[in-house]
Scaffold this active site. Structure first.
Site, PDB file in Angstrom:
ATOM      1  N   GLY A  11       0.863   2.365  -3.303  1.00  0.00           N
ATOM      2  CA  GLY A  11       1.282   2.189  -1.905  1.00  0.00           C
ATOM      3  C   GLY A  11       1.060   3.427  -1.039  1.00  0.00           C
ATOM      4  O   GLY A  11       0.612   4.472  -1.518  1.00  0.00           O
ATOM      5  N   ARG A  12       1.392   3.277   0.255  1.00  0.00           N
ATOM      6  CA  ARG A  12       1.229   4.382   1.205  1.00  0.00           C
ATOM      7  C   ARG A  12       2.002   5.619   0.742  1.00  0.00           C
ATOM      8  O   ARG A  12       1.470   6.726   0.706  1.00  0.00           O
ATOM      9  CB  ARG A  12       1.731   3.960   2.601  1.00  0.00           C
ATOM     10  CG  ARG A  12       0.718   3.203   3.434  1.00  0.00           C
ATOM     11  CD  ARG A  12       1.330   2.732   4.745  1.00  0.00           C
ATOM     12  NE  ARG A  12       2.300   1.677   4.512  1.00  0.00           N
ATOM     13  CZ  ARG A  12       1.980   0.392   4.378  1.00  0.00           C
ATOM     14  NH1 ARG A  12       0.742   0.000   4.488  1.00  0.00           N
ATOM     15  NH2 ARG A  12       2.919  -0.516   4.141  1.00  0.00           N
ATOM     16  N   ALA A  90      13.910   4.280  -3.098  1.00  0.00           N
ATOM     17  CA  ALA A  90      13.657   4.442  -1.658  1.00  0.00           C
ATOM     18  C   ALA A  90      13.253   3.132  -0.990  1.00  0.00           C
ATOM     19  O   ALA A  90      13.142   3.058   0.232  1.00  0.00           O
ATOM     20  CB  ALA A  90      12.554   5.476  -1.454  1.00  0.00           C
ATOM     21  N   ALA A 114      18.429   5.977  -1.154  1.00  0.00           N
ATOM     22  CA  ALA A 114      18.394   6.433   0.246  1.00  0.00           C
ATOM     23  C   ALA A 114      17.351   5.627   0.998  1.00  0.00           C
ATOM     24  O   ALA A 114      16.189   5.565   0.580  1.00  0.00           O
ATOM     25  CB  ALA A 114      18.066   7.913   0.324  1.00  0.00           C
ATOM     26  N   THR A 115      17.761   5.027   2.089  1.00  0.00           N
ATOM     27  CA  THR A 115      16.813   4.281   2.916  1.00  0.00           C
ATOM     28  C   THR A 115      15.895   5.223   3.687  1.00  0.00           C
ATOM     29  O   THR A 115      14.913   4.771   4.286  1.00  0.00           O
ATOM     30  CB  THR A 115      17.565   3.373   3.912  1.00  0.00           C
ATOM     31  OG1 THR A 115      18.468   4.192   4.661  1.00  0.00           O
ATOM     32  CG2 THR A 115      18.333   2.277   3.185  1.00  0.00           C
ATOM     33  N   MET A 117      14.428   9.396   3.140  1.00  0.00           N
ATOM     34  CA  MET A 117      14.487  10.614   2.322  1.00  0.00           C
ATOM     35  C   MET A 117      14.377  11.888   3.159  1.00  0.00           C
ATOM     36  O   MET A 117      14.236  12.981   2.613  1.00  0.00           O
ATOM     37  CB  MET A 117      13.362  10.594   1.271  1.00  0.00           C
ATOM     38  CG  MET A 117      13.517   9.519   0.224  1.00  0.00           C
ATOM     39  SD  MET A 117      14.866   9.875  -0.918  1.00  0.00           S
ATOM     40  CE  MET A 117      14.981   8.295  -1.781  1.00  0.00           C
ATOM     41  N   HIS A 146       8.113   1.241  13.877  1.00  0.00           N
ATOM     42  CA  HIS A 146       7.294   1.524  12.691  1.00  0.00           C
ATOM     43  C   HIS A 146       5.885   0.957  12.847  1.00  0.00           C
ATOM     44  O   HIS A 146       5.641   0.099  13.697  1.00  0.00           O
ATOM     45  CB  HIS A 146       7.946   0.936  11.437  1.00  0.00           C
ATOM     46  CG  HIS A 146       9.095   1.748  10.921  1.00  0.00           C
ATOM     47  ND1 HIS A 146      10.387   1.558  11.361  1.00  0.00           N
ATOM     48  CD2 HIS A 146       9.147   2.766  10.014  1.00  0.00           C
ATOM     49  CE1 HIS A 146      11.186   2.421  10.750  1.00  0.00           C
ATOM     50  NE2 HIS A 146      10.462   3.164   9.930  1.00  0.00           N
ATOM     51  N   LYS A 150       4.552  -2.565   8.271  1.00  0.00           N
ATOM     52  CA  LYS A 150       5.907  -2.628   7.679  1.00  0.00           C
ATOM     53  C   LYS A 150       6.372  -4.078   7.609  1.00  0.00           C
ATOM     54  O   LYS A 150       6.309  -4.806   8.591  1.00  0.00           O
ATOM     55  CB  LYS A 150       6.886  -1.777   8.487  1.00  0.00           C
ATOM     56  CG  LYS A 150       8.274  -1.734   7.844  1.00  0.00           C
ATOM     57  CD  LYS A 150       9.121  -0.606   8.378  1.00  0.00           C
ATOM     58  CE  LYS A 150      10.528  -0.615   7.790  1.00  0.00           C
ATOM     59  NZ  LYS A 150      10.530  -0.444   6.320  1.00  0.00           N
TER      60      LYS A 150
HETATM   61  N1  LIG Z   1      13.501   5.669   1.790  1.00  0.00           N
HETATM   62  C1  LIG Z   1      12.465   6.201   2.445  1.00  0.00           C
HETATM   63  O1  LIG Z   1      12.468   7.384   2.839  1.00  0.00           O
HETATM   64  C2  LIG Z   1      11.258   5.379   2.700  1.00  0.00           C
HETATM   65  C3  LIG Z   1      11.204   4.100   2.230  1.00  0.00           C
HETATM   66  N2  LIG Z   1      10.087   3.358   2.378  1.00  0.00           N
HETATM   67  C4  LIG Z   1      10.104   2.045   1.774  1.00  0.00           C
HETATM   68  O2  LIG Z   1       9.323   2.109   0.584  1.00  0.00           O
HETATM   69  C5  LIG Z   1       8.702   0.856   0.374  1.00  0.00           C
HETATM   70  C6  LIG Z   1       7.200   1.056   0.218  1.00  0.00           C
HETATM   71  O3  LIG Z   1       6.659   1.532   1.420  1.00  0.00           O
HETATM   72  P1  LIG Z   1       5.077   1.757   1.570  1.00  0.00           P
HETATM   73  O4  LIG Z   1       4.603   2.739   0.557  1.00  0.00           O
HETATM   74  O5  LIG Z   1       4.824   2.015   2.994  1.00  0.00           O
HETATM   75  O6  LIG Z   1       4.568   0.294   1.200  1.00  0.00           O
HETATM   76  P2  LIG Z   1       3.163  -0.201   0.647  1.00  0.00           P
HETATM   77  O7  LIG Z   1       3.075  -1.636   1.010  1.00  0.00           O
HETATM   78  O8  LIG Z   1       2.074   0.728   1.031  1.00  0.00           O
HETATM   79  O9  LIG Z   1       3.339  -0.089  -0.938  1.00  0.00           O
HETATM   80  C7  LIG Z   1       4.106  -0.986  -1.687  1.00  0.00           C
HETATM   81  C8  LIG Z   1       3.900  -0.688  -3.152  1.00  0.00           C
HETATM   82  O10 LIG Z   1       4.739  -1.552  -3.900  1.00  0.00           O
HETATM   83  C9  LIG Z   1       3.915  -2.257  -4.820  1.00  0.00           C
HETATM   84  N3  LIG Z   1       4.484  -3.565  -5.123  1.00  0.00           N
HETATM   85  C10 LIG Z   1       5.151  -3.804  -6.224  1.00  0.00           C
HETATM   86  N4  LIG Z   1       5.528  -5.055  -6.300  1.00  0.00           N
HETATM   87  C11 LIG Z   1       5.080  -5.659  -5.241  1.00  0.00           C
HETATM   88  C12 LIG Z   1       5.185  -6.973  -4.805  1.00  0.00           C
HETATM   89  N5  LIG Z   1       5.767  -7.910  -5.520  1.00  0.00           N
HETATM   90  N6  LIG Z   1       4.673  -7.247  -3.618  1.00  0.00           N
HETATM   91  C13 LIG Z   1       4.063  -6.309  -2.922  1.00  0.00           C
HETATM   92  N7  LIG Z   1       3.949  -5.041  -3.300  1.00  0.00           N
HETATM   93  C14 LIG Z   1       4.443  -4.721  -4.476  1.00  0.00           C
HETATM   94  C15 LIG Z   1       2.545  -2.342  -4.193  1.00  0.00           C
HETATM   95  O11 LIG Z   1       1.586  -2.622  -5.211  1.00  0.00           O
HETATM   96  P3  LIG Z   1       0.155  -3.268  -4.838  1.00  0.00           P
HETATM   97  O12 LIG Z   1      -0.610  -2.176  -4.179  1.00  0.00           O
HETATM   98  O13 LIG Z   1      -0.399  -3.661  -6.157  1.00  0.00           O
HETATM   99  O14 LIG Z   1       0.452  -4.431  -3.941  1.00  0.00           O
HETATM  100  C16 LIG Z   1       2.466  -0.936  -3.623  1.00  0.00           C
HETATM  101  O15 LIG Z   1       2.158  -0.022  -4.631  1.00  0.00           O
HETATM  102  C17 LIG Z   1       9.113  -0.039   1.548  1.00  0.00           C
HETATM  103  O16 LIG Z   1      10.241  -0.789   1.168  1.00  0.00           O
HETATM  104  C18 LIG Z   1       9.501   0.968   2.615  1.00  0.00           C
HETATM  105  O17 LIG Z   1      10.396   0.460   3.552  1.00  0.00           O
HETATM  106  C19 LIG Z   1       8.966   3.845   2.991  1.00  0.00           C
HETATM  107  C20 LIG Z   1       8.966   5.096   3.498  1.00  0.00           C
HETATM  108  C21 LIG Z   1      10.121   5.965   3.415  1.00  0.00           C
HETATM  109  O1  LIG Z   2       8.339   1.294   5.688  1.00  0.00           O
HETATM  110  C1  LIG Z   2       8.330   2.450   6.170  1.00  0.00           C
HETATM  111  O2  LIG Z   2       7.282   2.991   6.544  1.00  0.00           O
HETATM  112  C2  LIG Z   2       9.602   3.176   6.245  1.00  0.00           C
HETATM  113  N1  LIG Z   2      10.644   2.630   5.730  1.00  0.00           N
HETATM  114  C3  LIG Z   2      11.952   3.169   5.646  1.00  0.00           C
HETATM  115  C4  LIG Z   2      12.952   2.253   6.331  1.00  0.00           C
HETATM  116  O3  LIG Z   2      12.831   1.023   6.226  1.00  0.00           O
HETATM  117  O4  LIG Z   2      13.874   2.756   6.946  1.00  0.00           O
HETATM  118  C5  LIG Z   2      12.030   4.603   6.051  1.00  0.00           C
HETATM  119  C6  LIG Z   2      11.030   5.078   7.047  1.00  0.00           C
HETATM  120  O5  LIG Z   2      11.507   4.877   8.336  1.00  0.00           O
HETATM  121  C7  LIG Z   2       9.634   4.518   6.856  1.00  0.00           C
END
Ligand SMILES: NC(=O)C1=CN([C@@H]2O[C@H](COP(=O)(O)OP(=O)(O)OC[C@H]3O[C@@H](n4cnc5c(N)ncnc54)[C@H](OP(=O)(O)O)[C@@H]3O)[C@@H](O)[C@H]2O)C=CC1
Ligand SMILES: O=C(O)C1=N[C@H](C(=O)O)C[C@H](O)C1
Length: 257
Positions: A11-12, A90, A114-115, A117, A146, A150
């Site tokens: 993922g991202r 996260a 943590a929602t 980080m 966002h 998202k």
């Molecule tokens: N707490 C924090 O500070 C933050 C939290 N987040 C949260 O983290 C999560 C991931 O964000 P982000 O990296 O942007 O998301 P992405 O969509 O870029 O990545 C999601 C990842 O989860 C995997 N994945 C696992 N199971 C599944 C499924 N069943 N369906 C789809 N994807 C799956 C994907 O695999 P594949 O590539 O094979 O689909 C991919 O590696 C989100 O919930 C986001 O809100 C994001 C940023 C900051």
């Molecule tokens: O999906 C994102 O990109 C992010 N998700 C988190 C959230 O749902 O609050 C944290 C951040 O804002 C980025």
């Protein structure tokens, strides 16, 4: 070296975790959970697997930035299949069932959930508690912005900010949250807490908590300008969590706030 396993490694944020761990002096990548294939190169010896048990076995601590169903599979490995490693979670957008599973798992292993980080949002949560309690007559409205990809709404961060506001006023968030307004909706009620979402472009993450009264208002803004704010924050949390006992921790525990 602390061995870190990643859920959501394609993922991202997951791919930034891989980069950050490559240059870290105290932690290194040990395992990646993938559904399909990992296109990014990883250090030789890294376990690349679709088996949560194998991910846990290869790691001292797990960092999860994935999707709720993937986190559910990870938590189930702890609750039902004897997995036993600290988890930094996260991922956002959990159902009630998934939230309960997280609480259940935290009775067996240390979990930091943590929602957001970032240090800035950790402090913003505290500011929101103070402002909501002190400015009792002010209307509270939260707006989050966002990137276009998202999938969950409102953001986990916006919901956490709203929880801080509701708690400071002894309100139940589920009863007072309004996440859409359209049509002949009538005047705003005193206790409602608006939590609204905008999606577009490449916005990493922006949260605004507004407190509005007659004659004055305050707006508190936080903007994440780089996504590795989150990956770096999660690695810091993982280093802290490996030394903790089973239980549910917040980012504030790790940051000493
Ligand atoms: N707490 C924090 O500070 C933050 C939290 N987040 C949260 O983290 C999560 C991931 O964000 P982000 O990296 O942007 O998301 P992405 O969509 O870029 O990545 C999601 C990842 O989860 C995997 N994945 C696992 N199971 C599944 C499924 N069943 N369906 C789809 N994807 C799956 C994907 O695999 P594949 O590539 O094979 O689909 C991919 O590696 C989100 O919930 C986001 O809100 C994001 C940023 C900051
Ligand atoms: O999906 C994102 O990109 C992010 N998700 C988190 C959230 O749902 O609050 C944290 C951040 O804002 C980025």
């Amino acid at each position: 070296m602390i061995k870190v396993g990643i859920v959501g490694s394609t993922g991202r944020v997951g791919s930034l975790l891989i980069d950050d761990l490559a240059t870290d002096s105290e932690a290194k990548l040990s395992a990646c959970h993938v559904y399909d294939e990992l296109k990014k190169p990883v250090p030789e010896g890294t376990v690349v697997t679709n088996d949560m048990g194998a991910l846990l076995d290869a790691s001292d601590v797990i960092i999860d930035f994935s999707a709720p169903v993937a986190t559910e599979a990870l938590l189930t490995q702890i609750v039902e299949n004897g997995g036993n490693k600290p988890l930094v979670i996260a991922t956002t957008g959990f159902s009630k069932h998934q939230q309960n599973l997280l609480i259940e798992a935290s009775k067996k292993v240390p979990i930091l959930y943590a929602t957001n980080m970032s240090l800035g949002i950790a402090v913003l949560n505290k500011l929101v508690s103070l402002a909501s309690k002190t400015l009792k007559e002010f209307d509270i409205e939260i707006v989050e912005q966002h990137h276009r990809y998202k999938v969950d709404s409102p953001s986990g961060t916006a919901l956490t900010l709203a929880e801080h506001a509701a708690k400071a006023r002894d309100l139940d968030l589920d009863s007072v949250r309004v996440s859409g307004r359209d049509g002949d909706i009538g005047a705003r009620t005193k206790d409602e807490i608006g939590v609204m979402s905008l999606r577009g472009g490449d916005i990493v993450g922006r949260h605004t908590v507004g407190l509005y009264n007659d004659g004055e208002f305050i707006e508190l803004h936080h903007t994440a300008t780089a996504r590795n704010t989150f990956s770096k924050g999660a690695i810091k949390a993982a280093k802290w969590l490996v030394n903790q006992d089973a239980g549910l921790y917040s980012i504030n525990d790790c940051l000493g706030l």
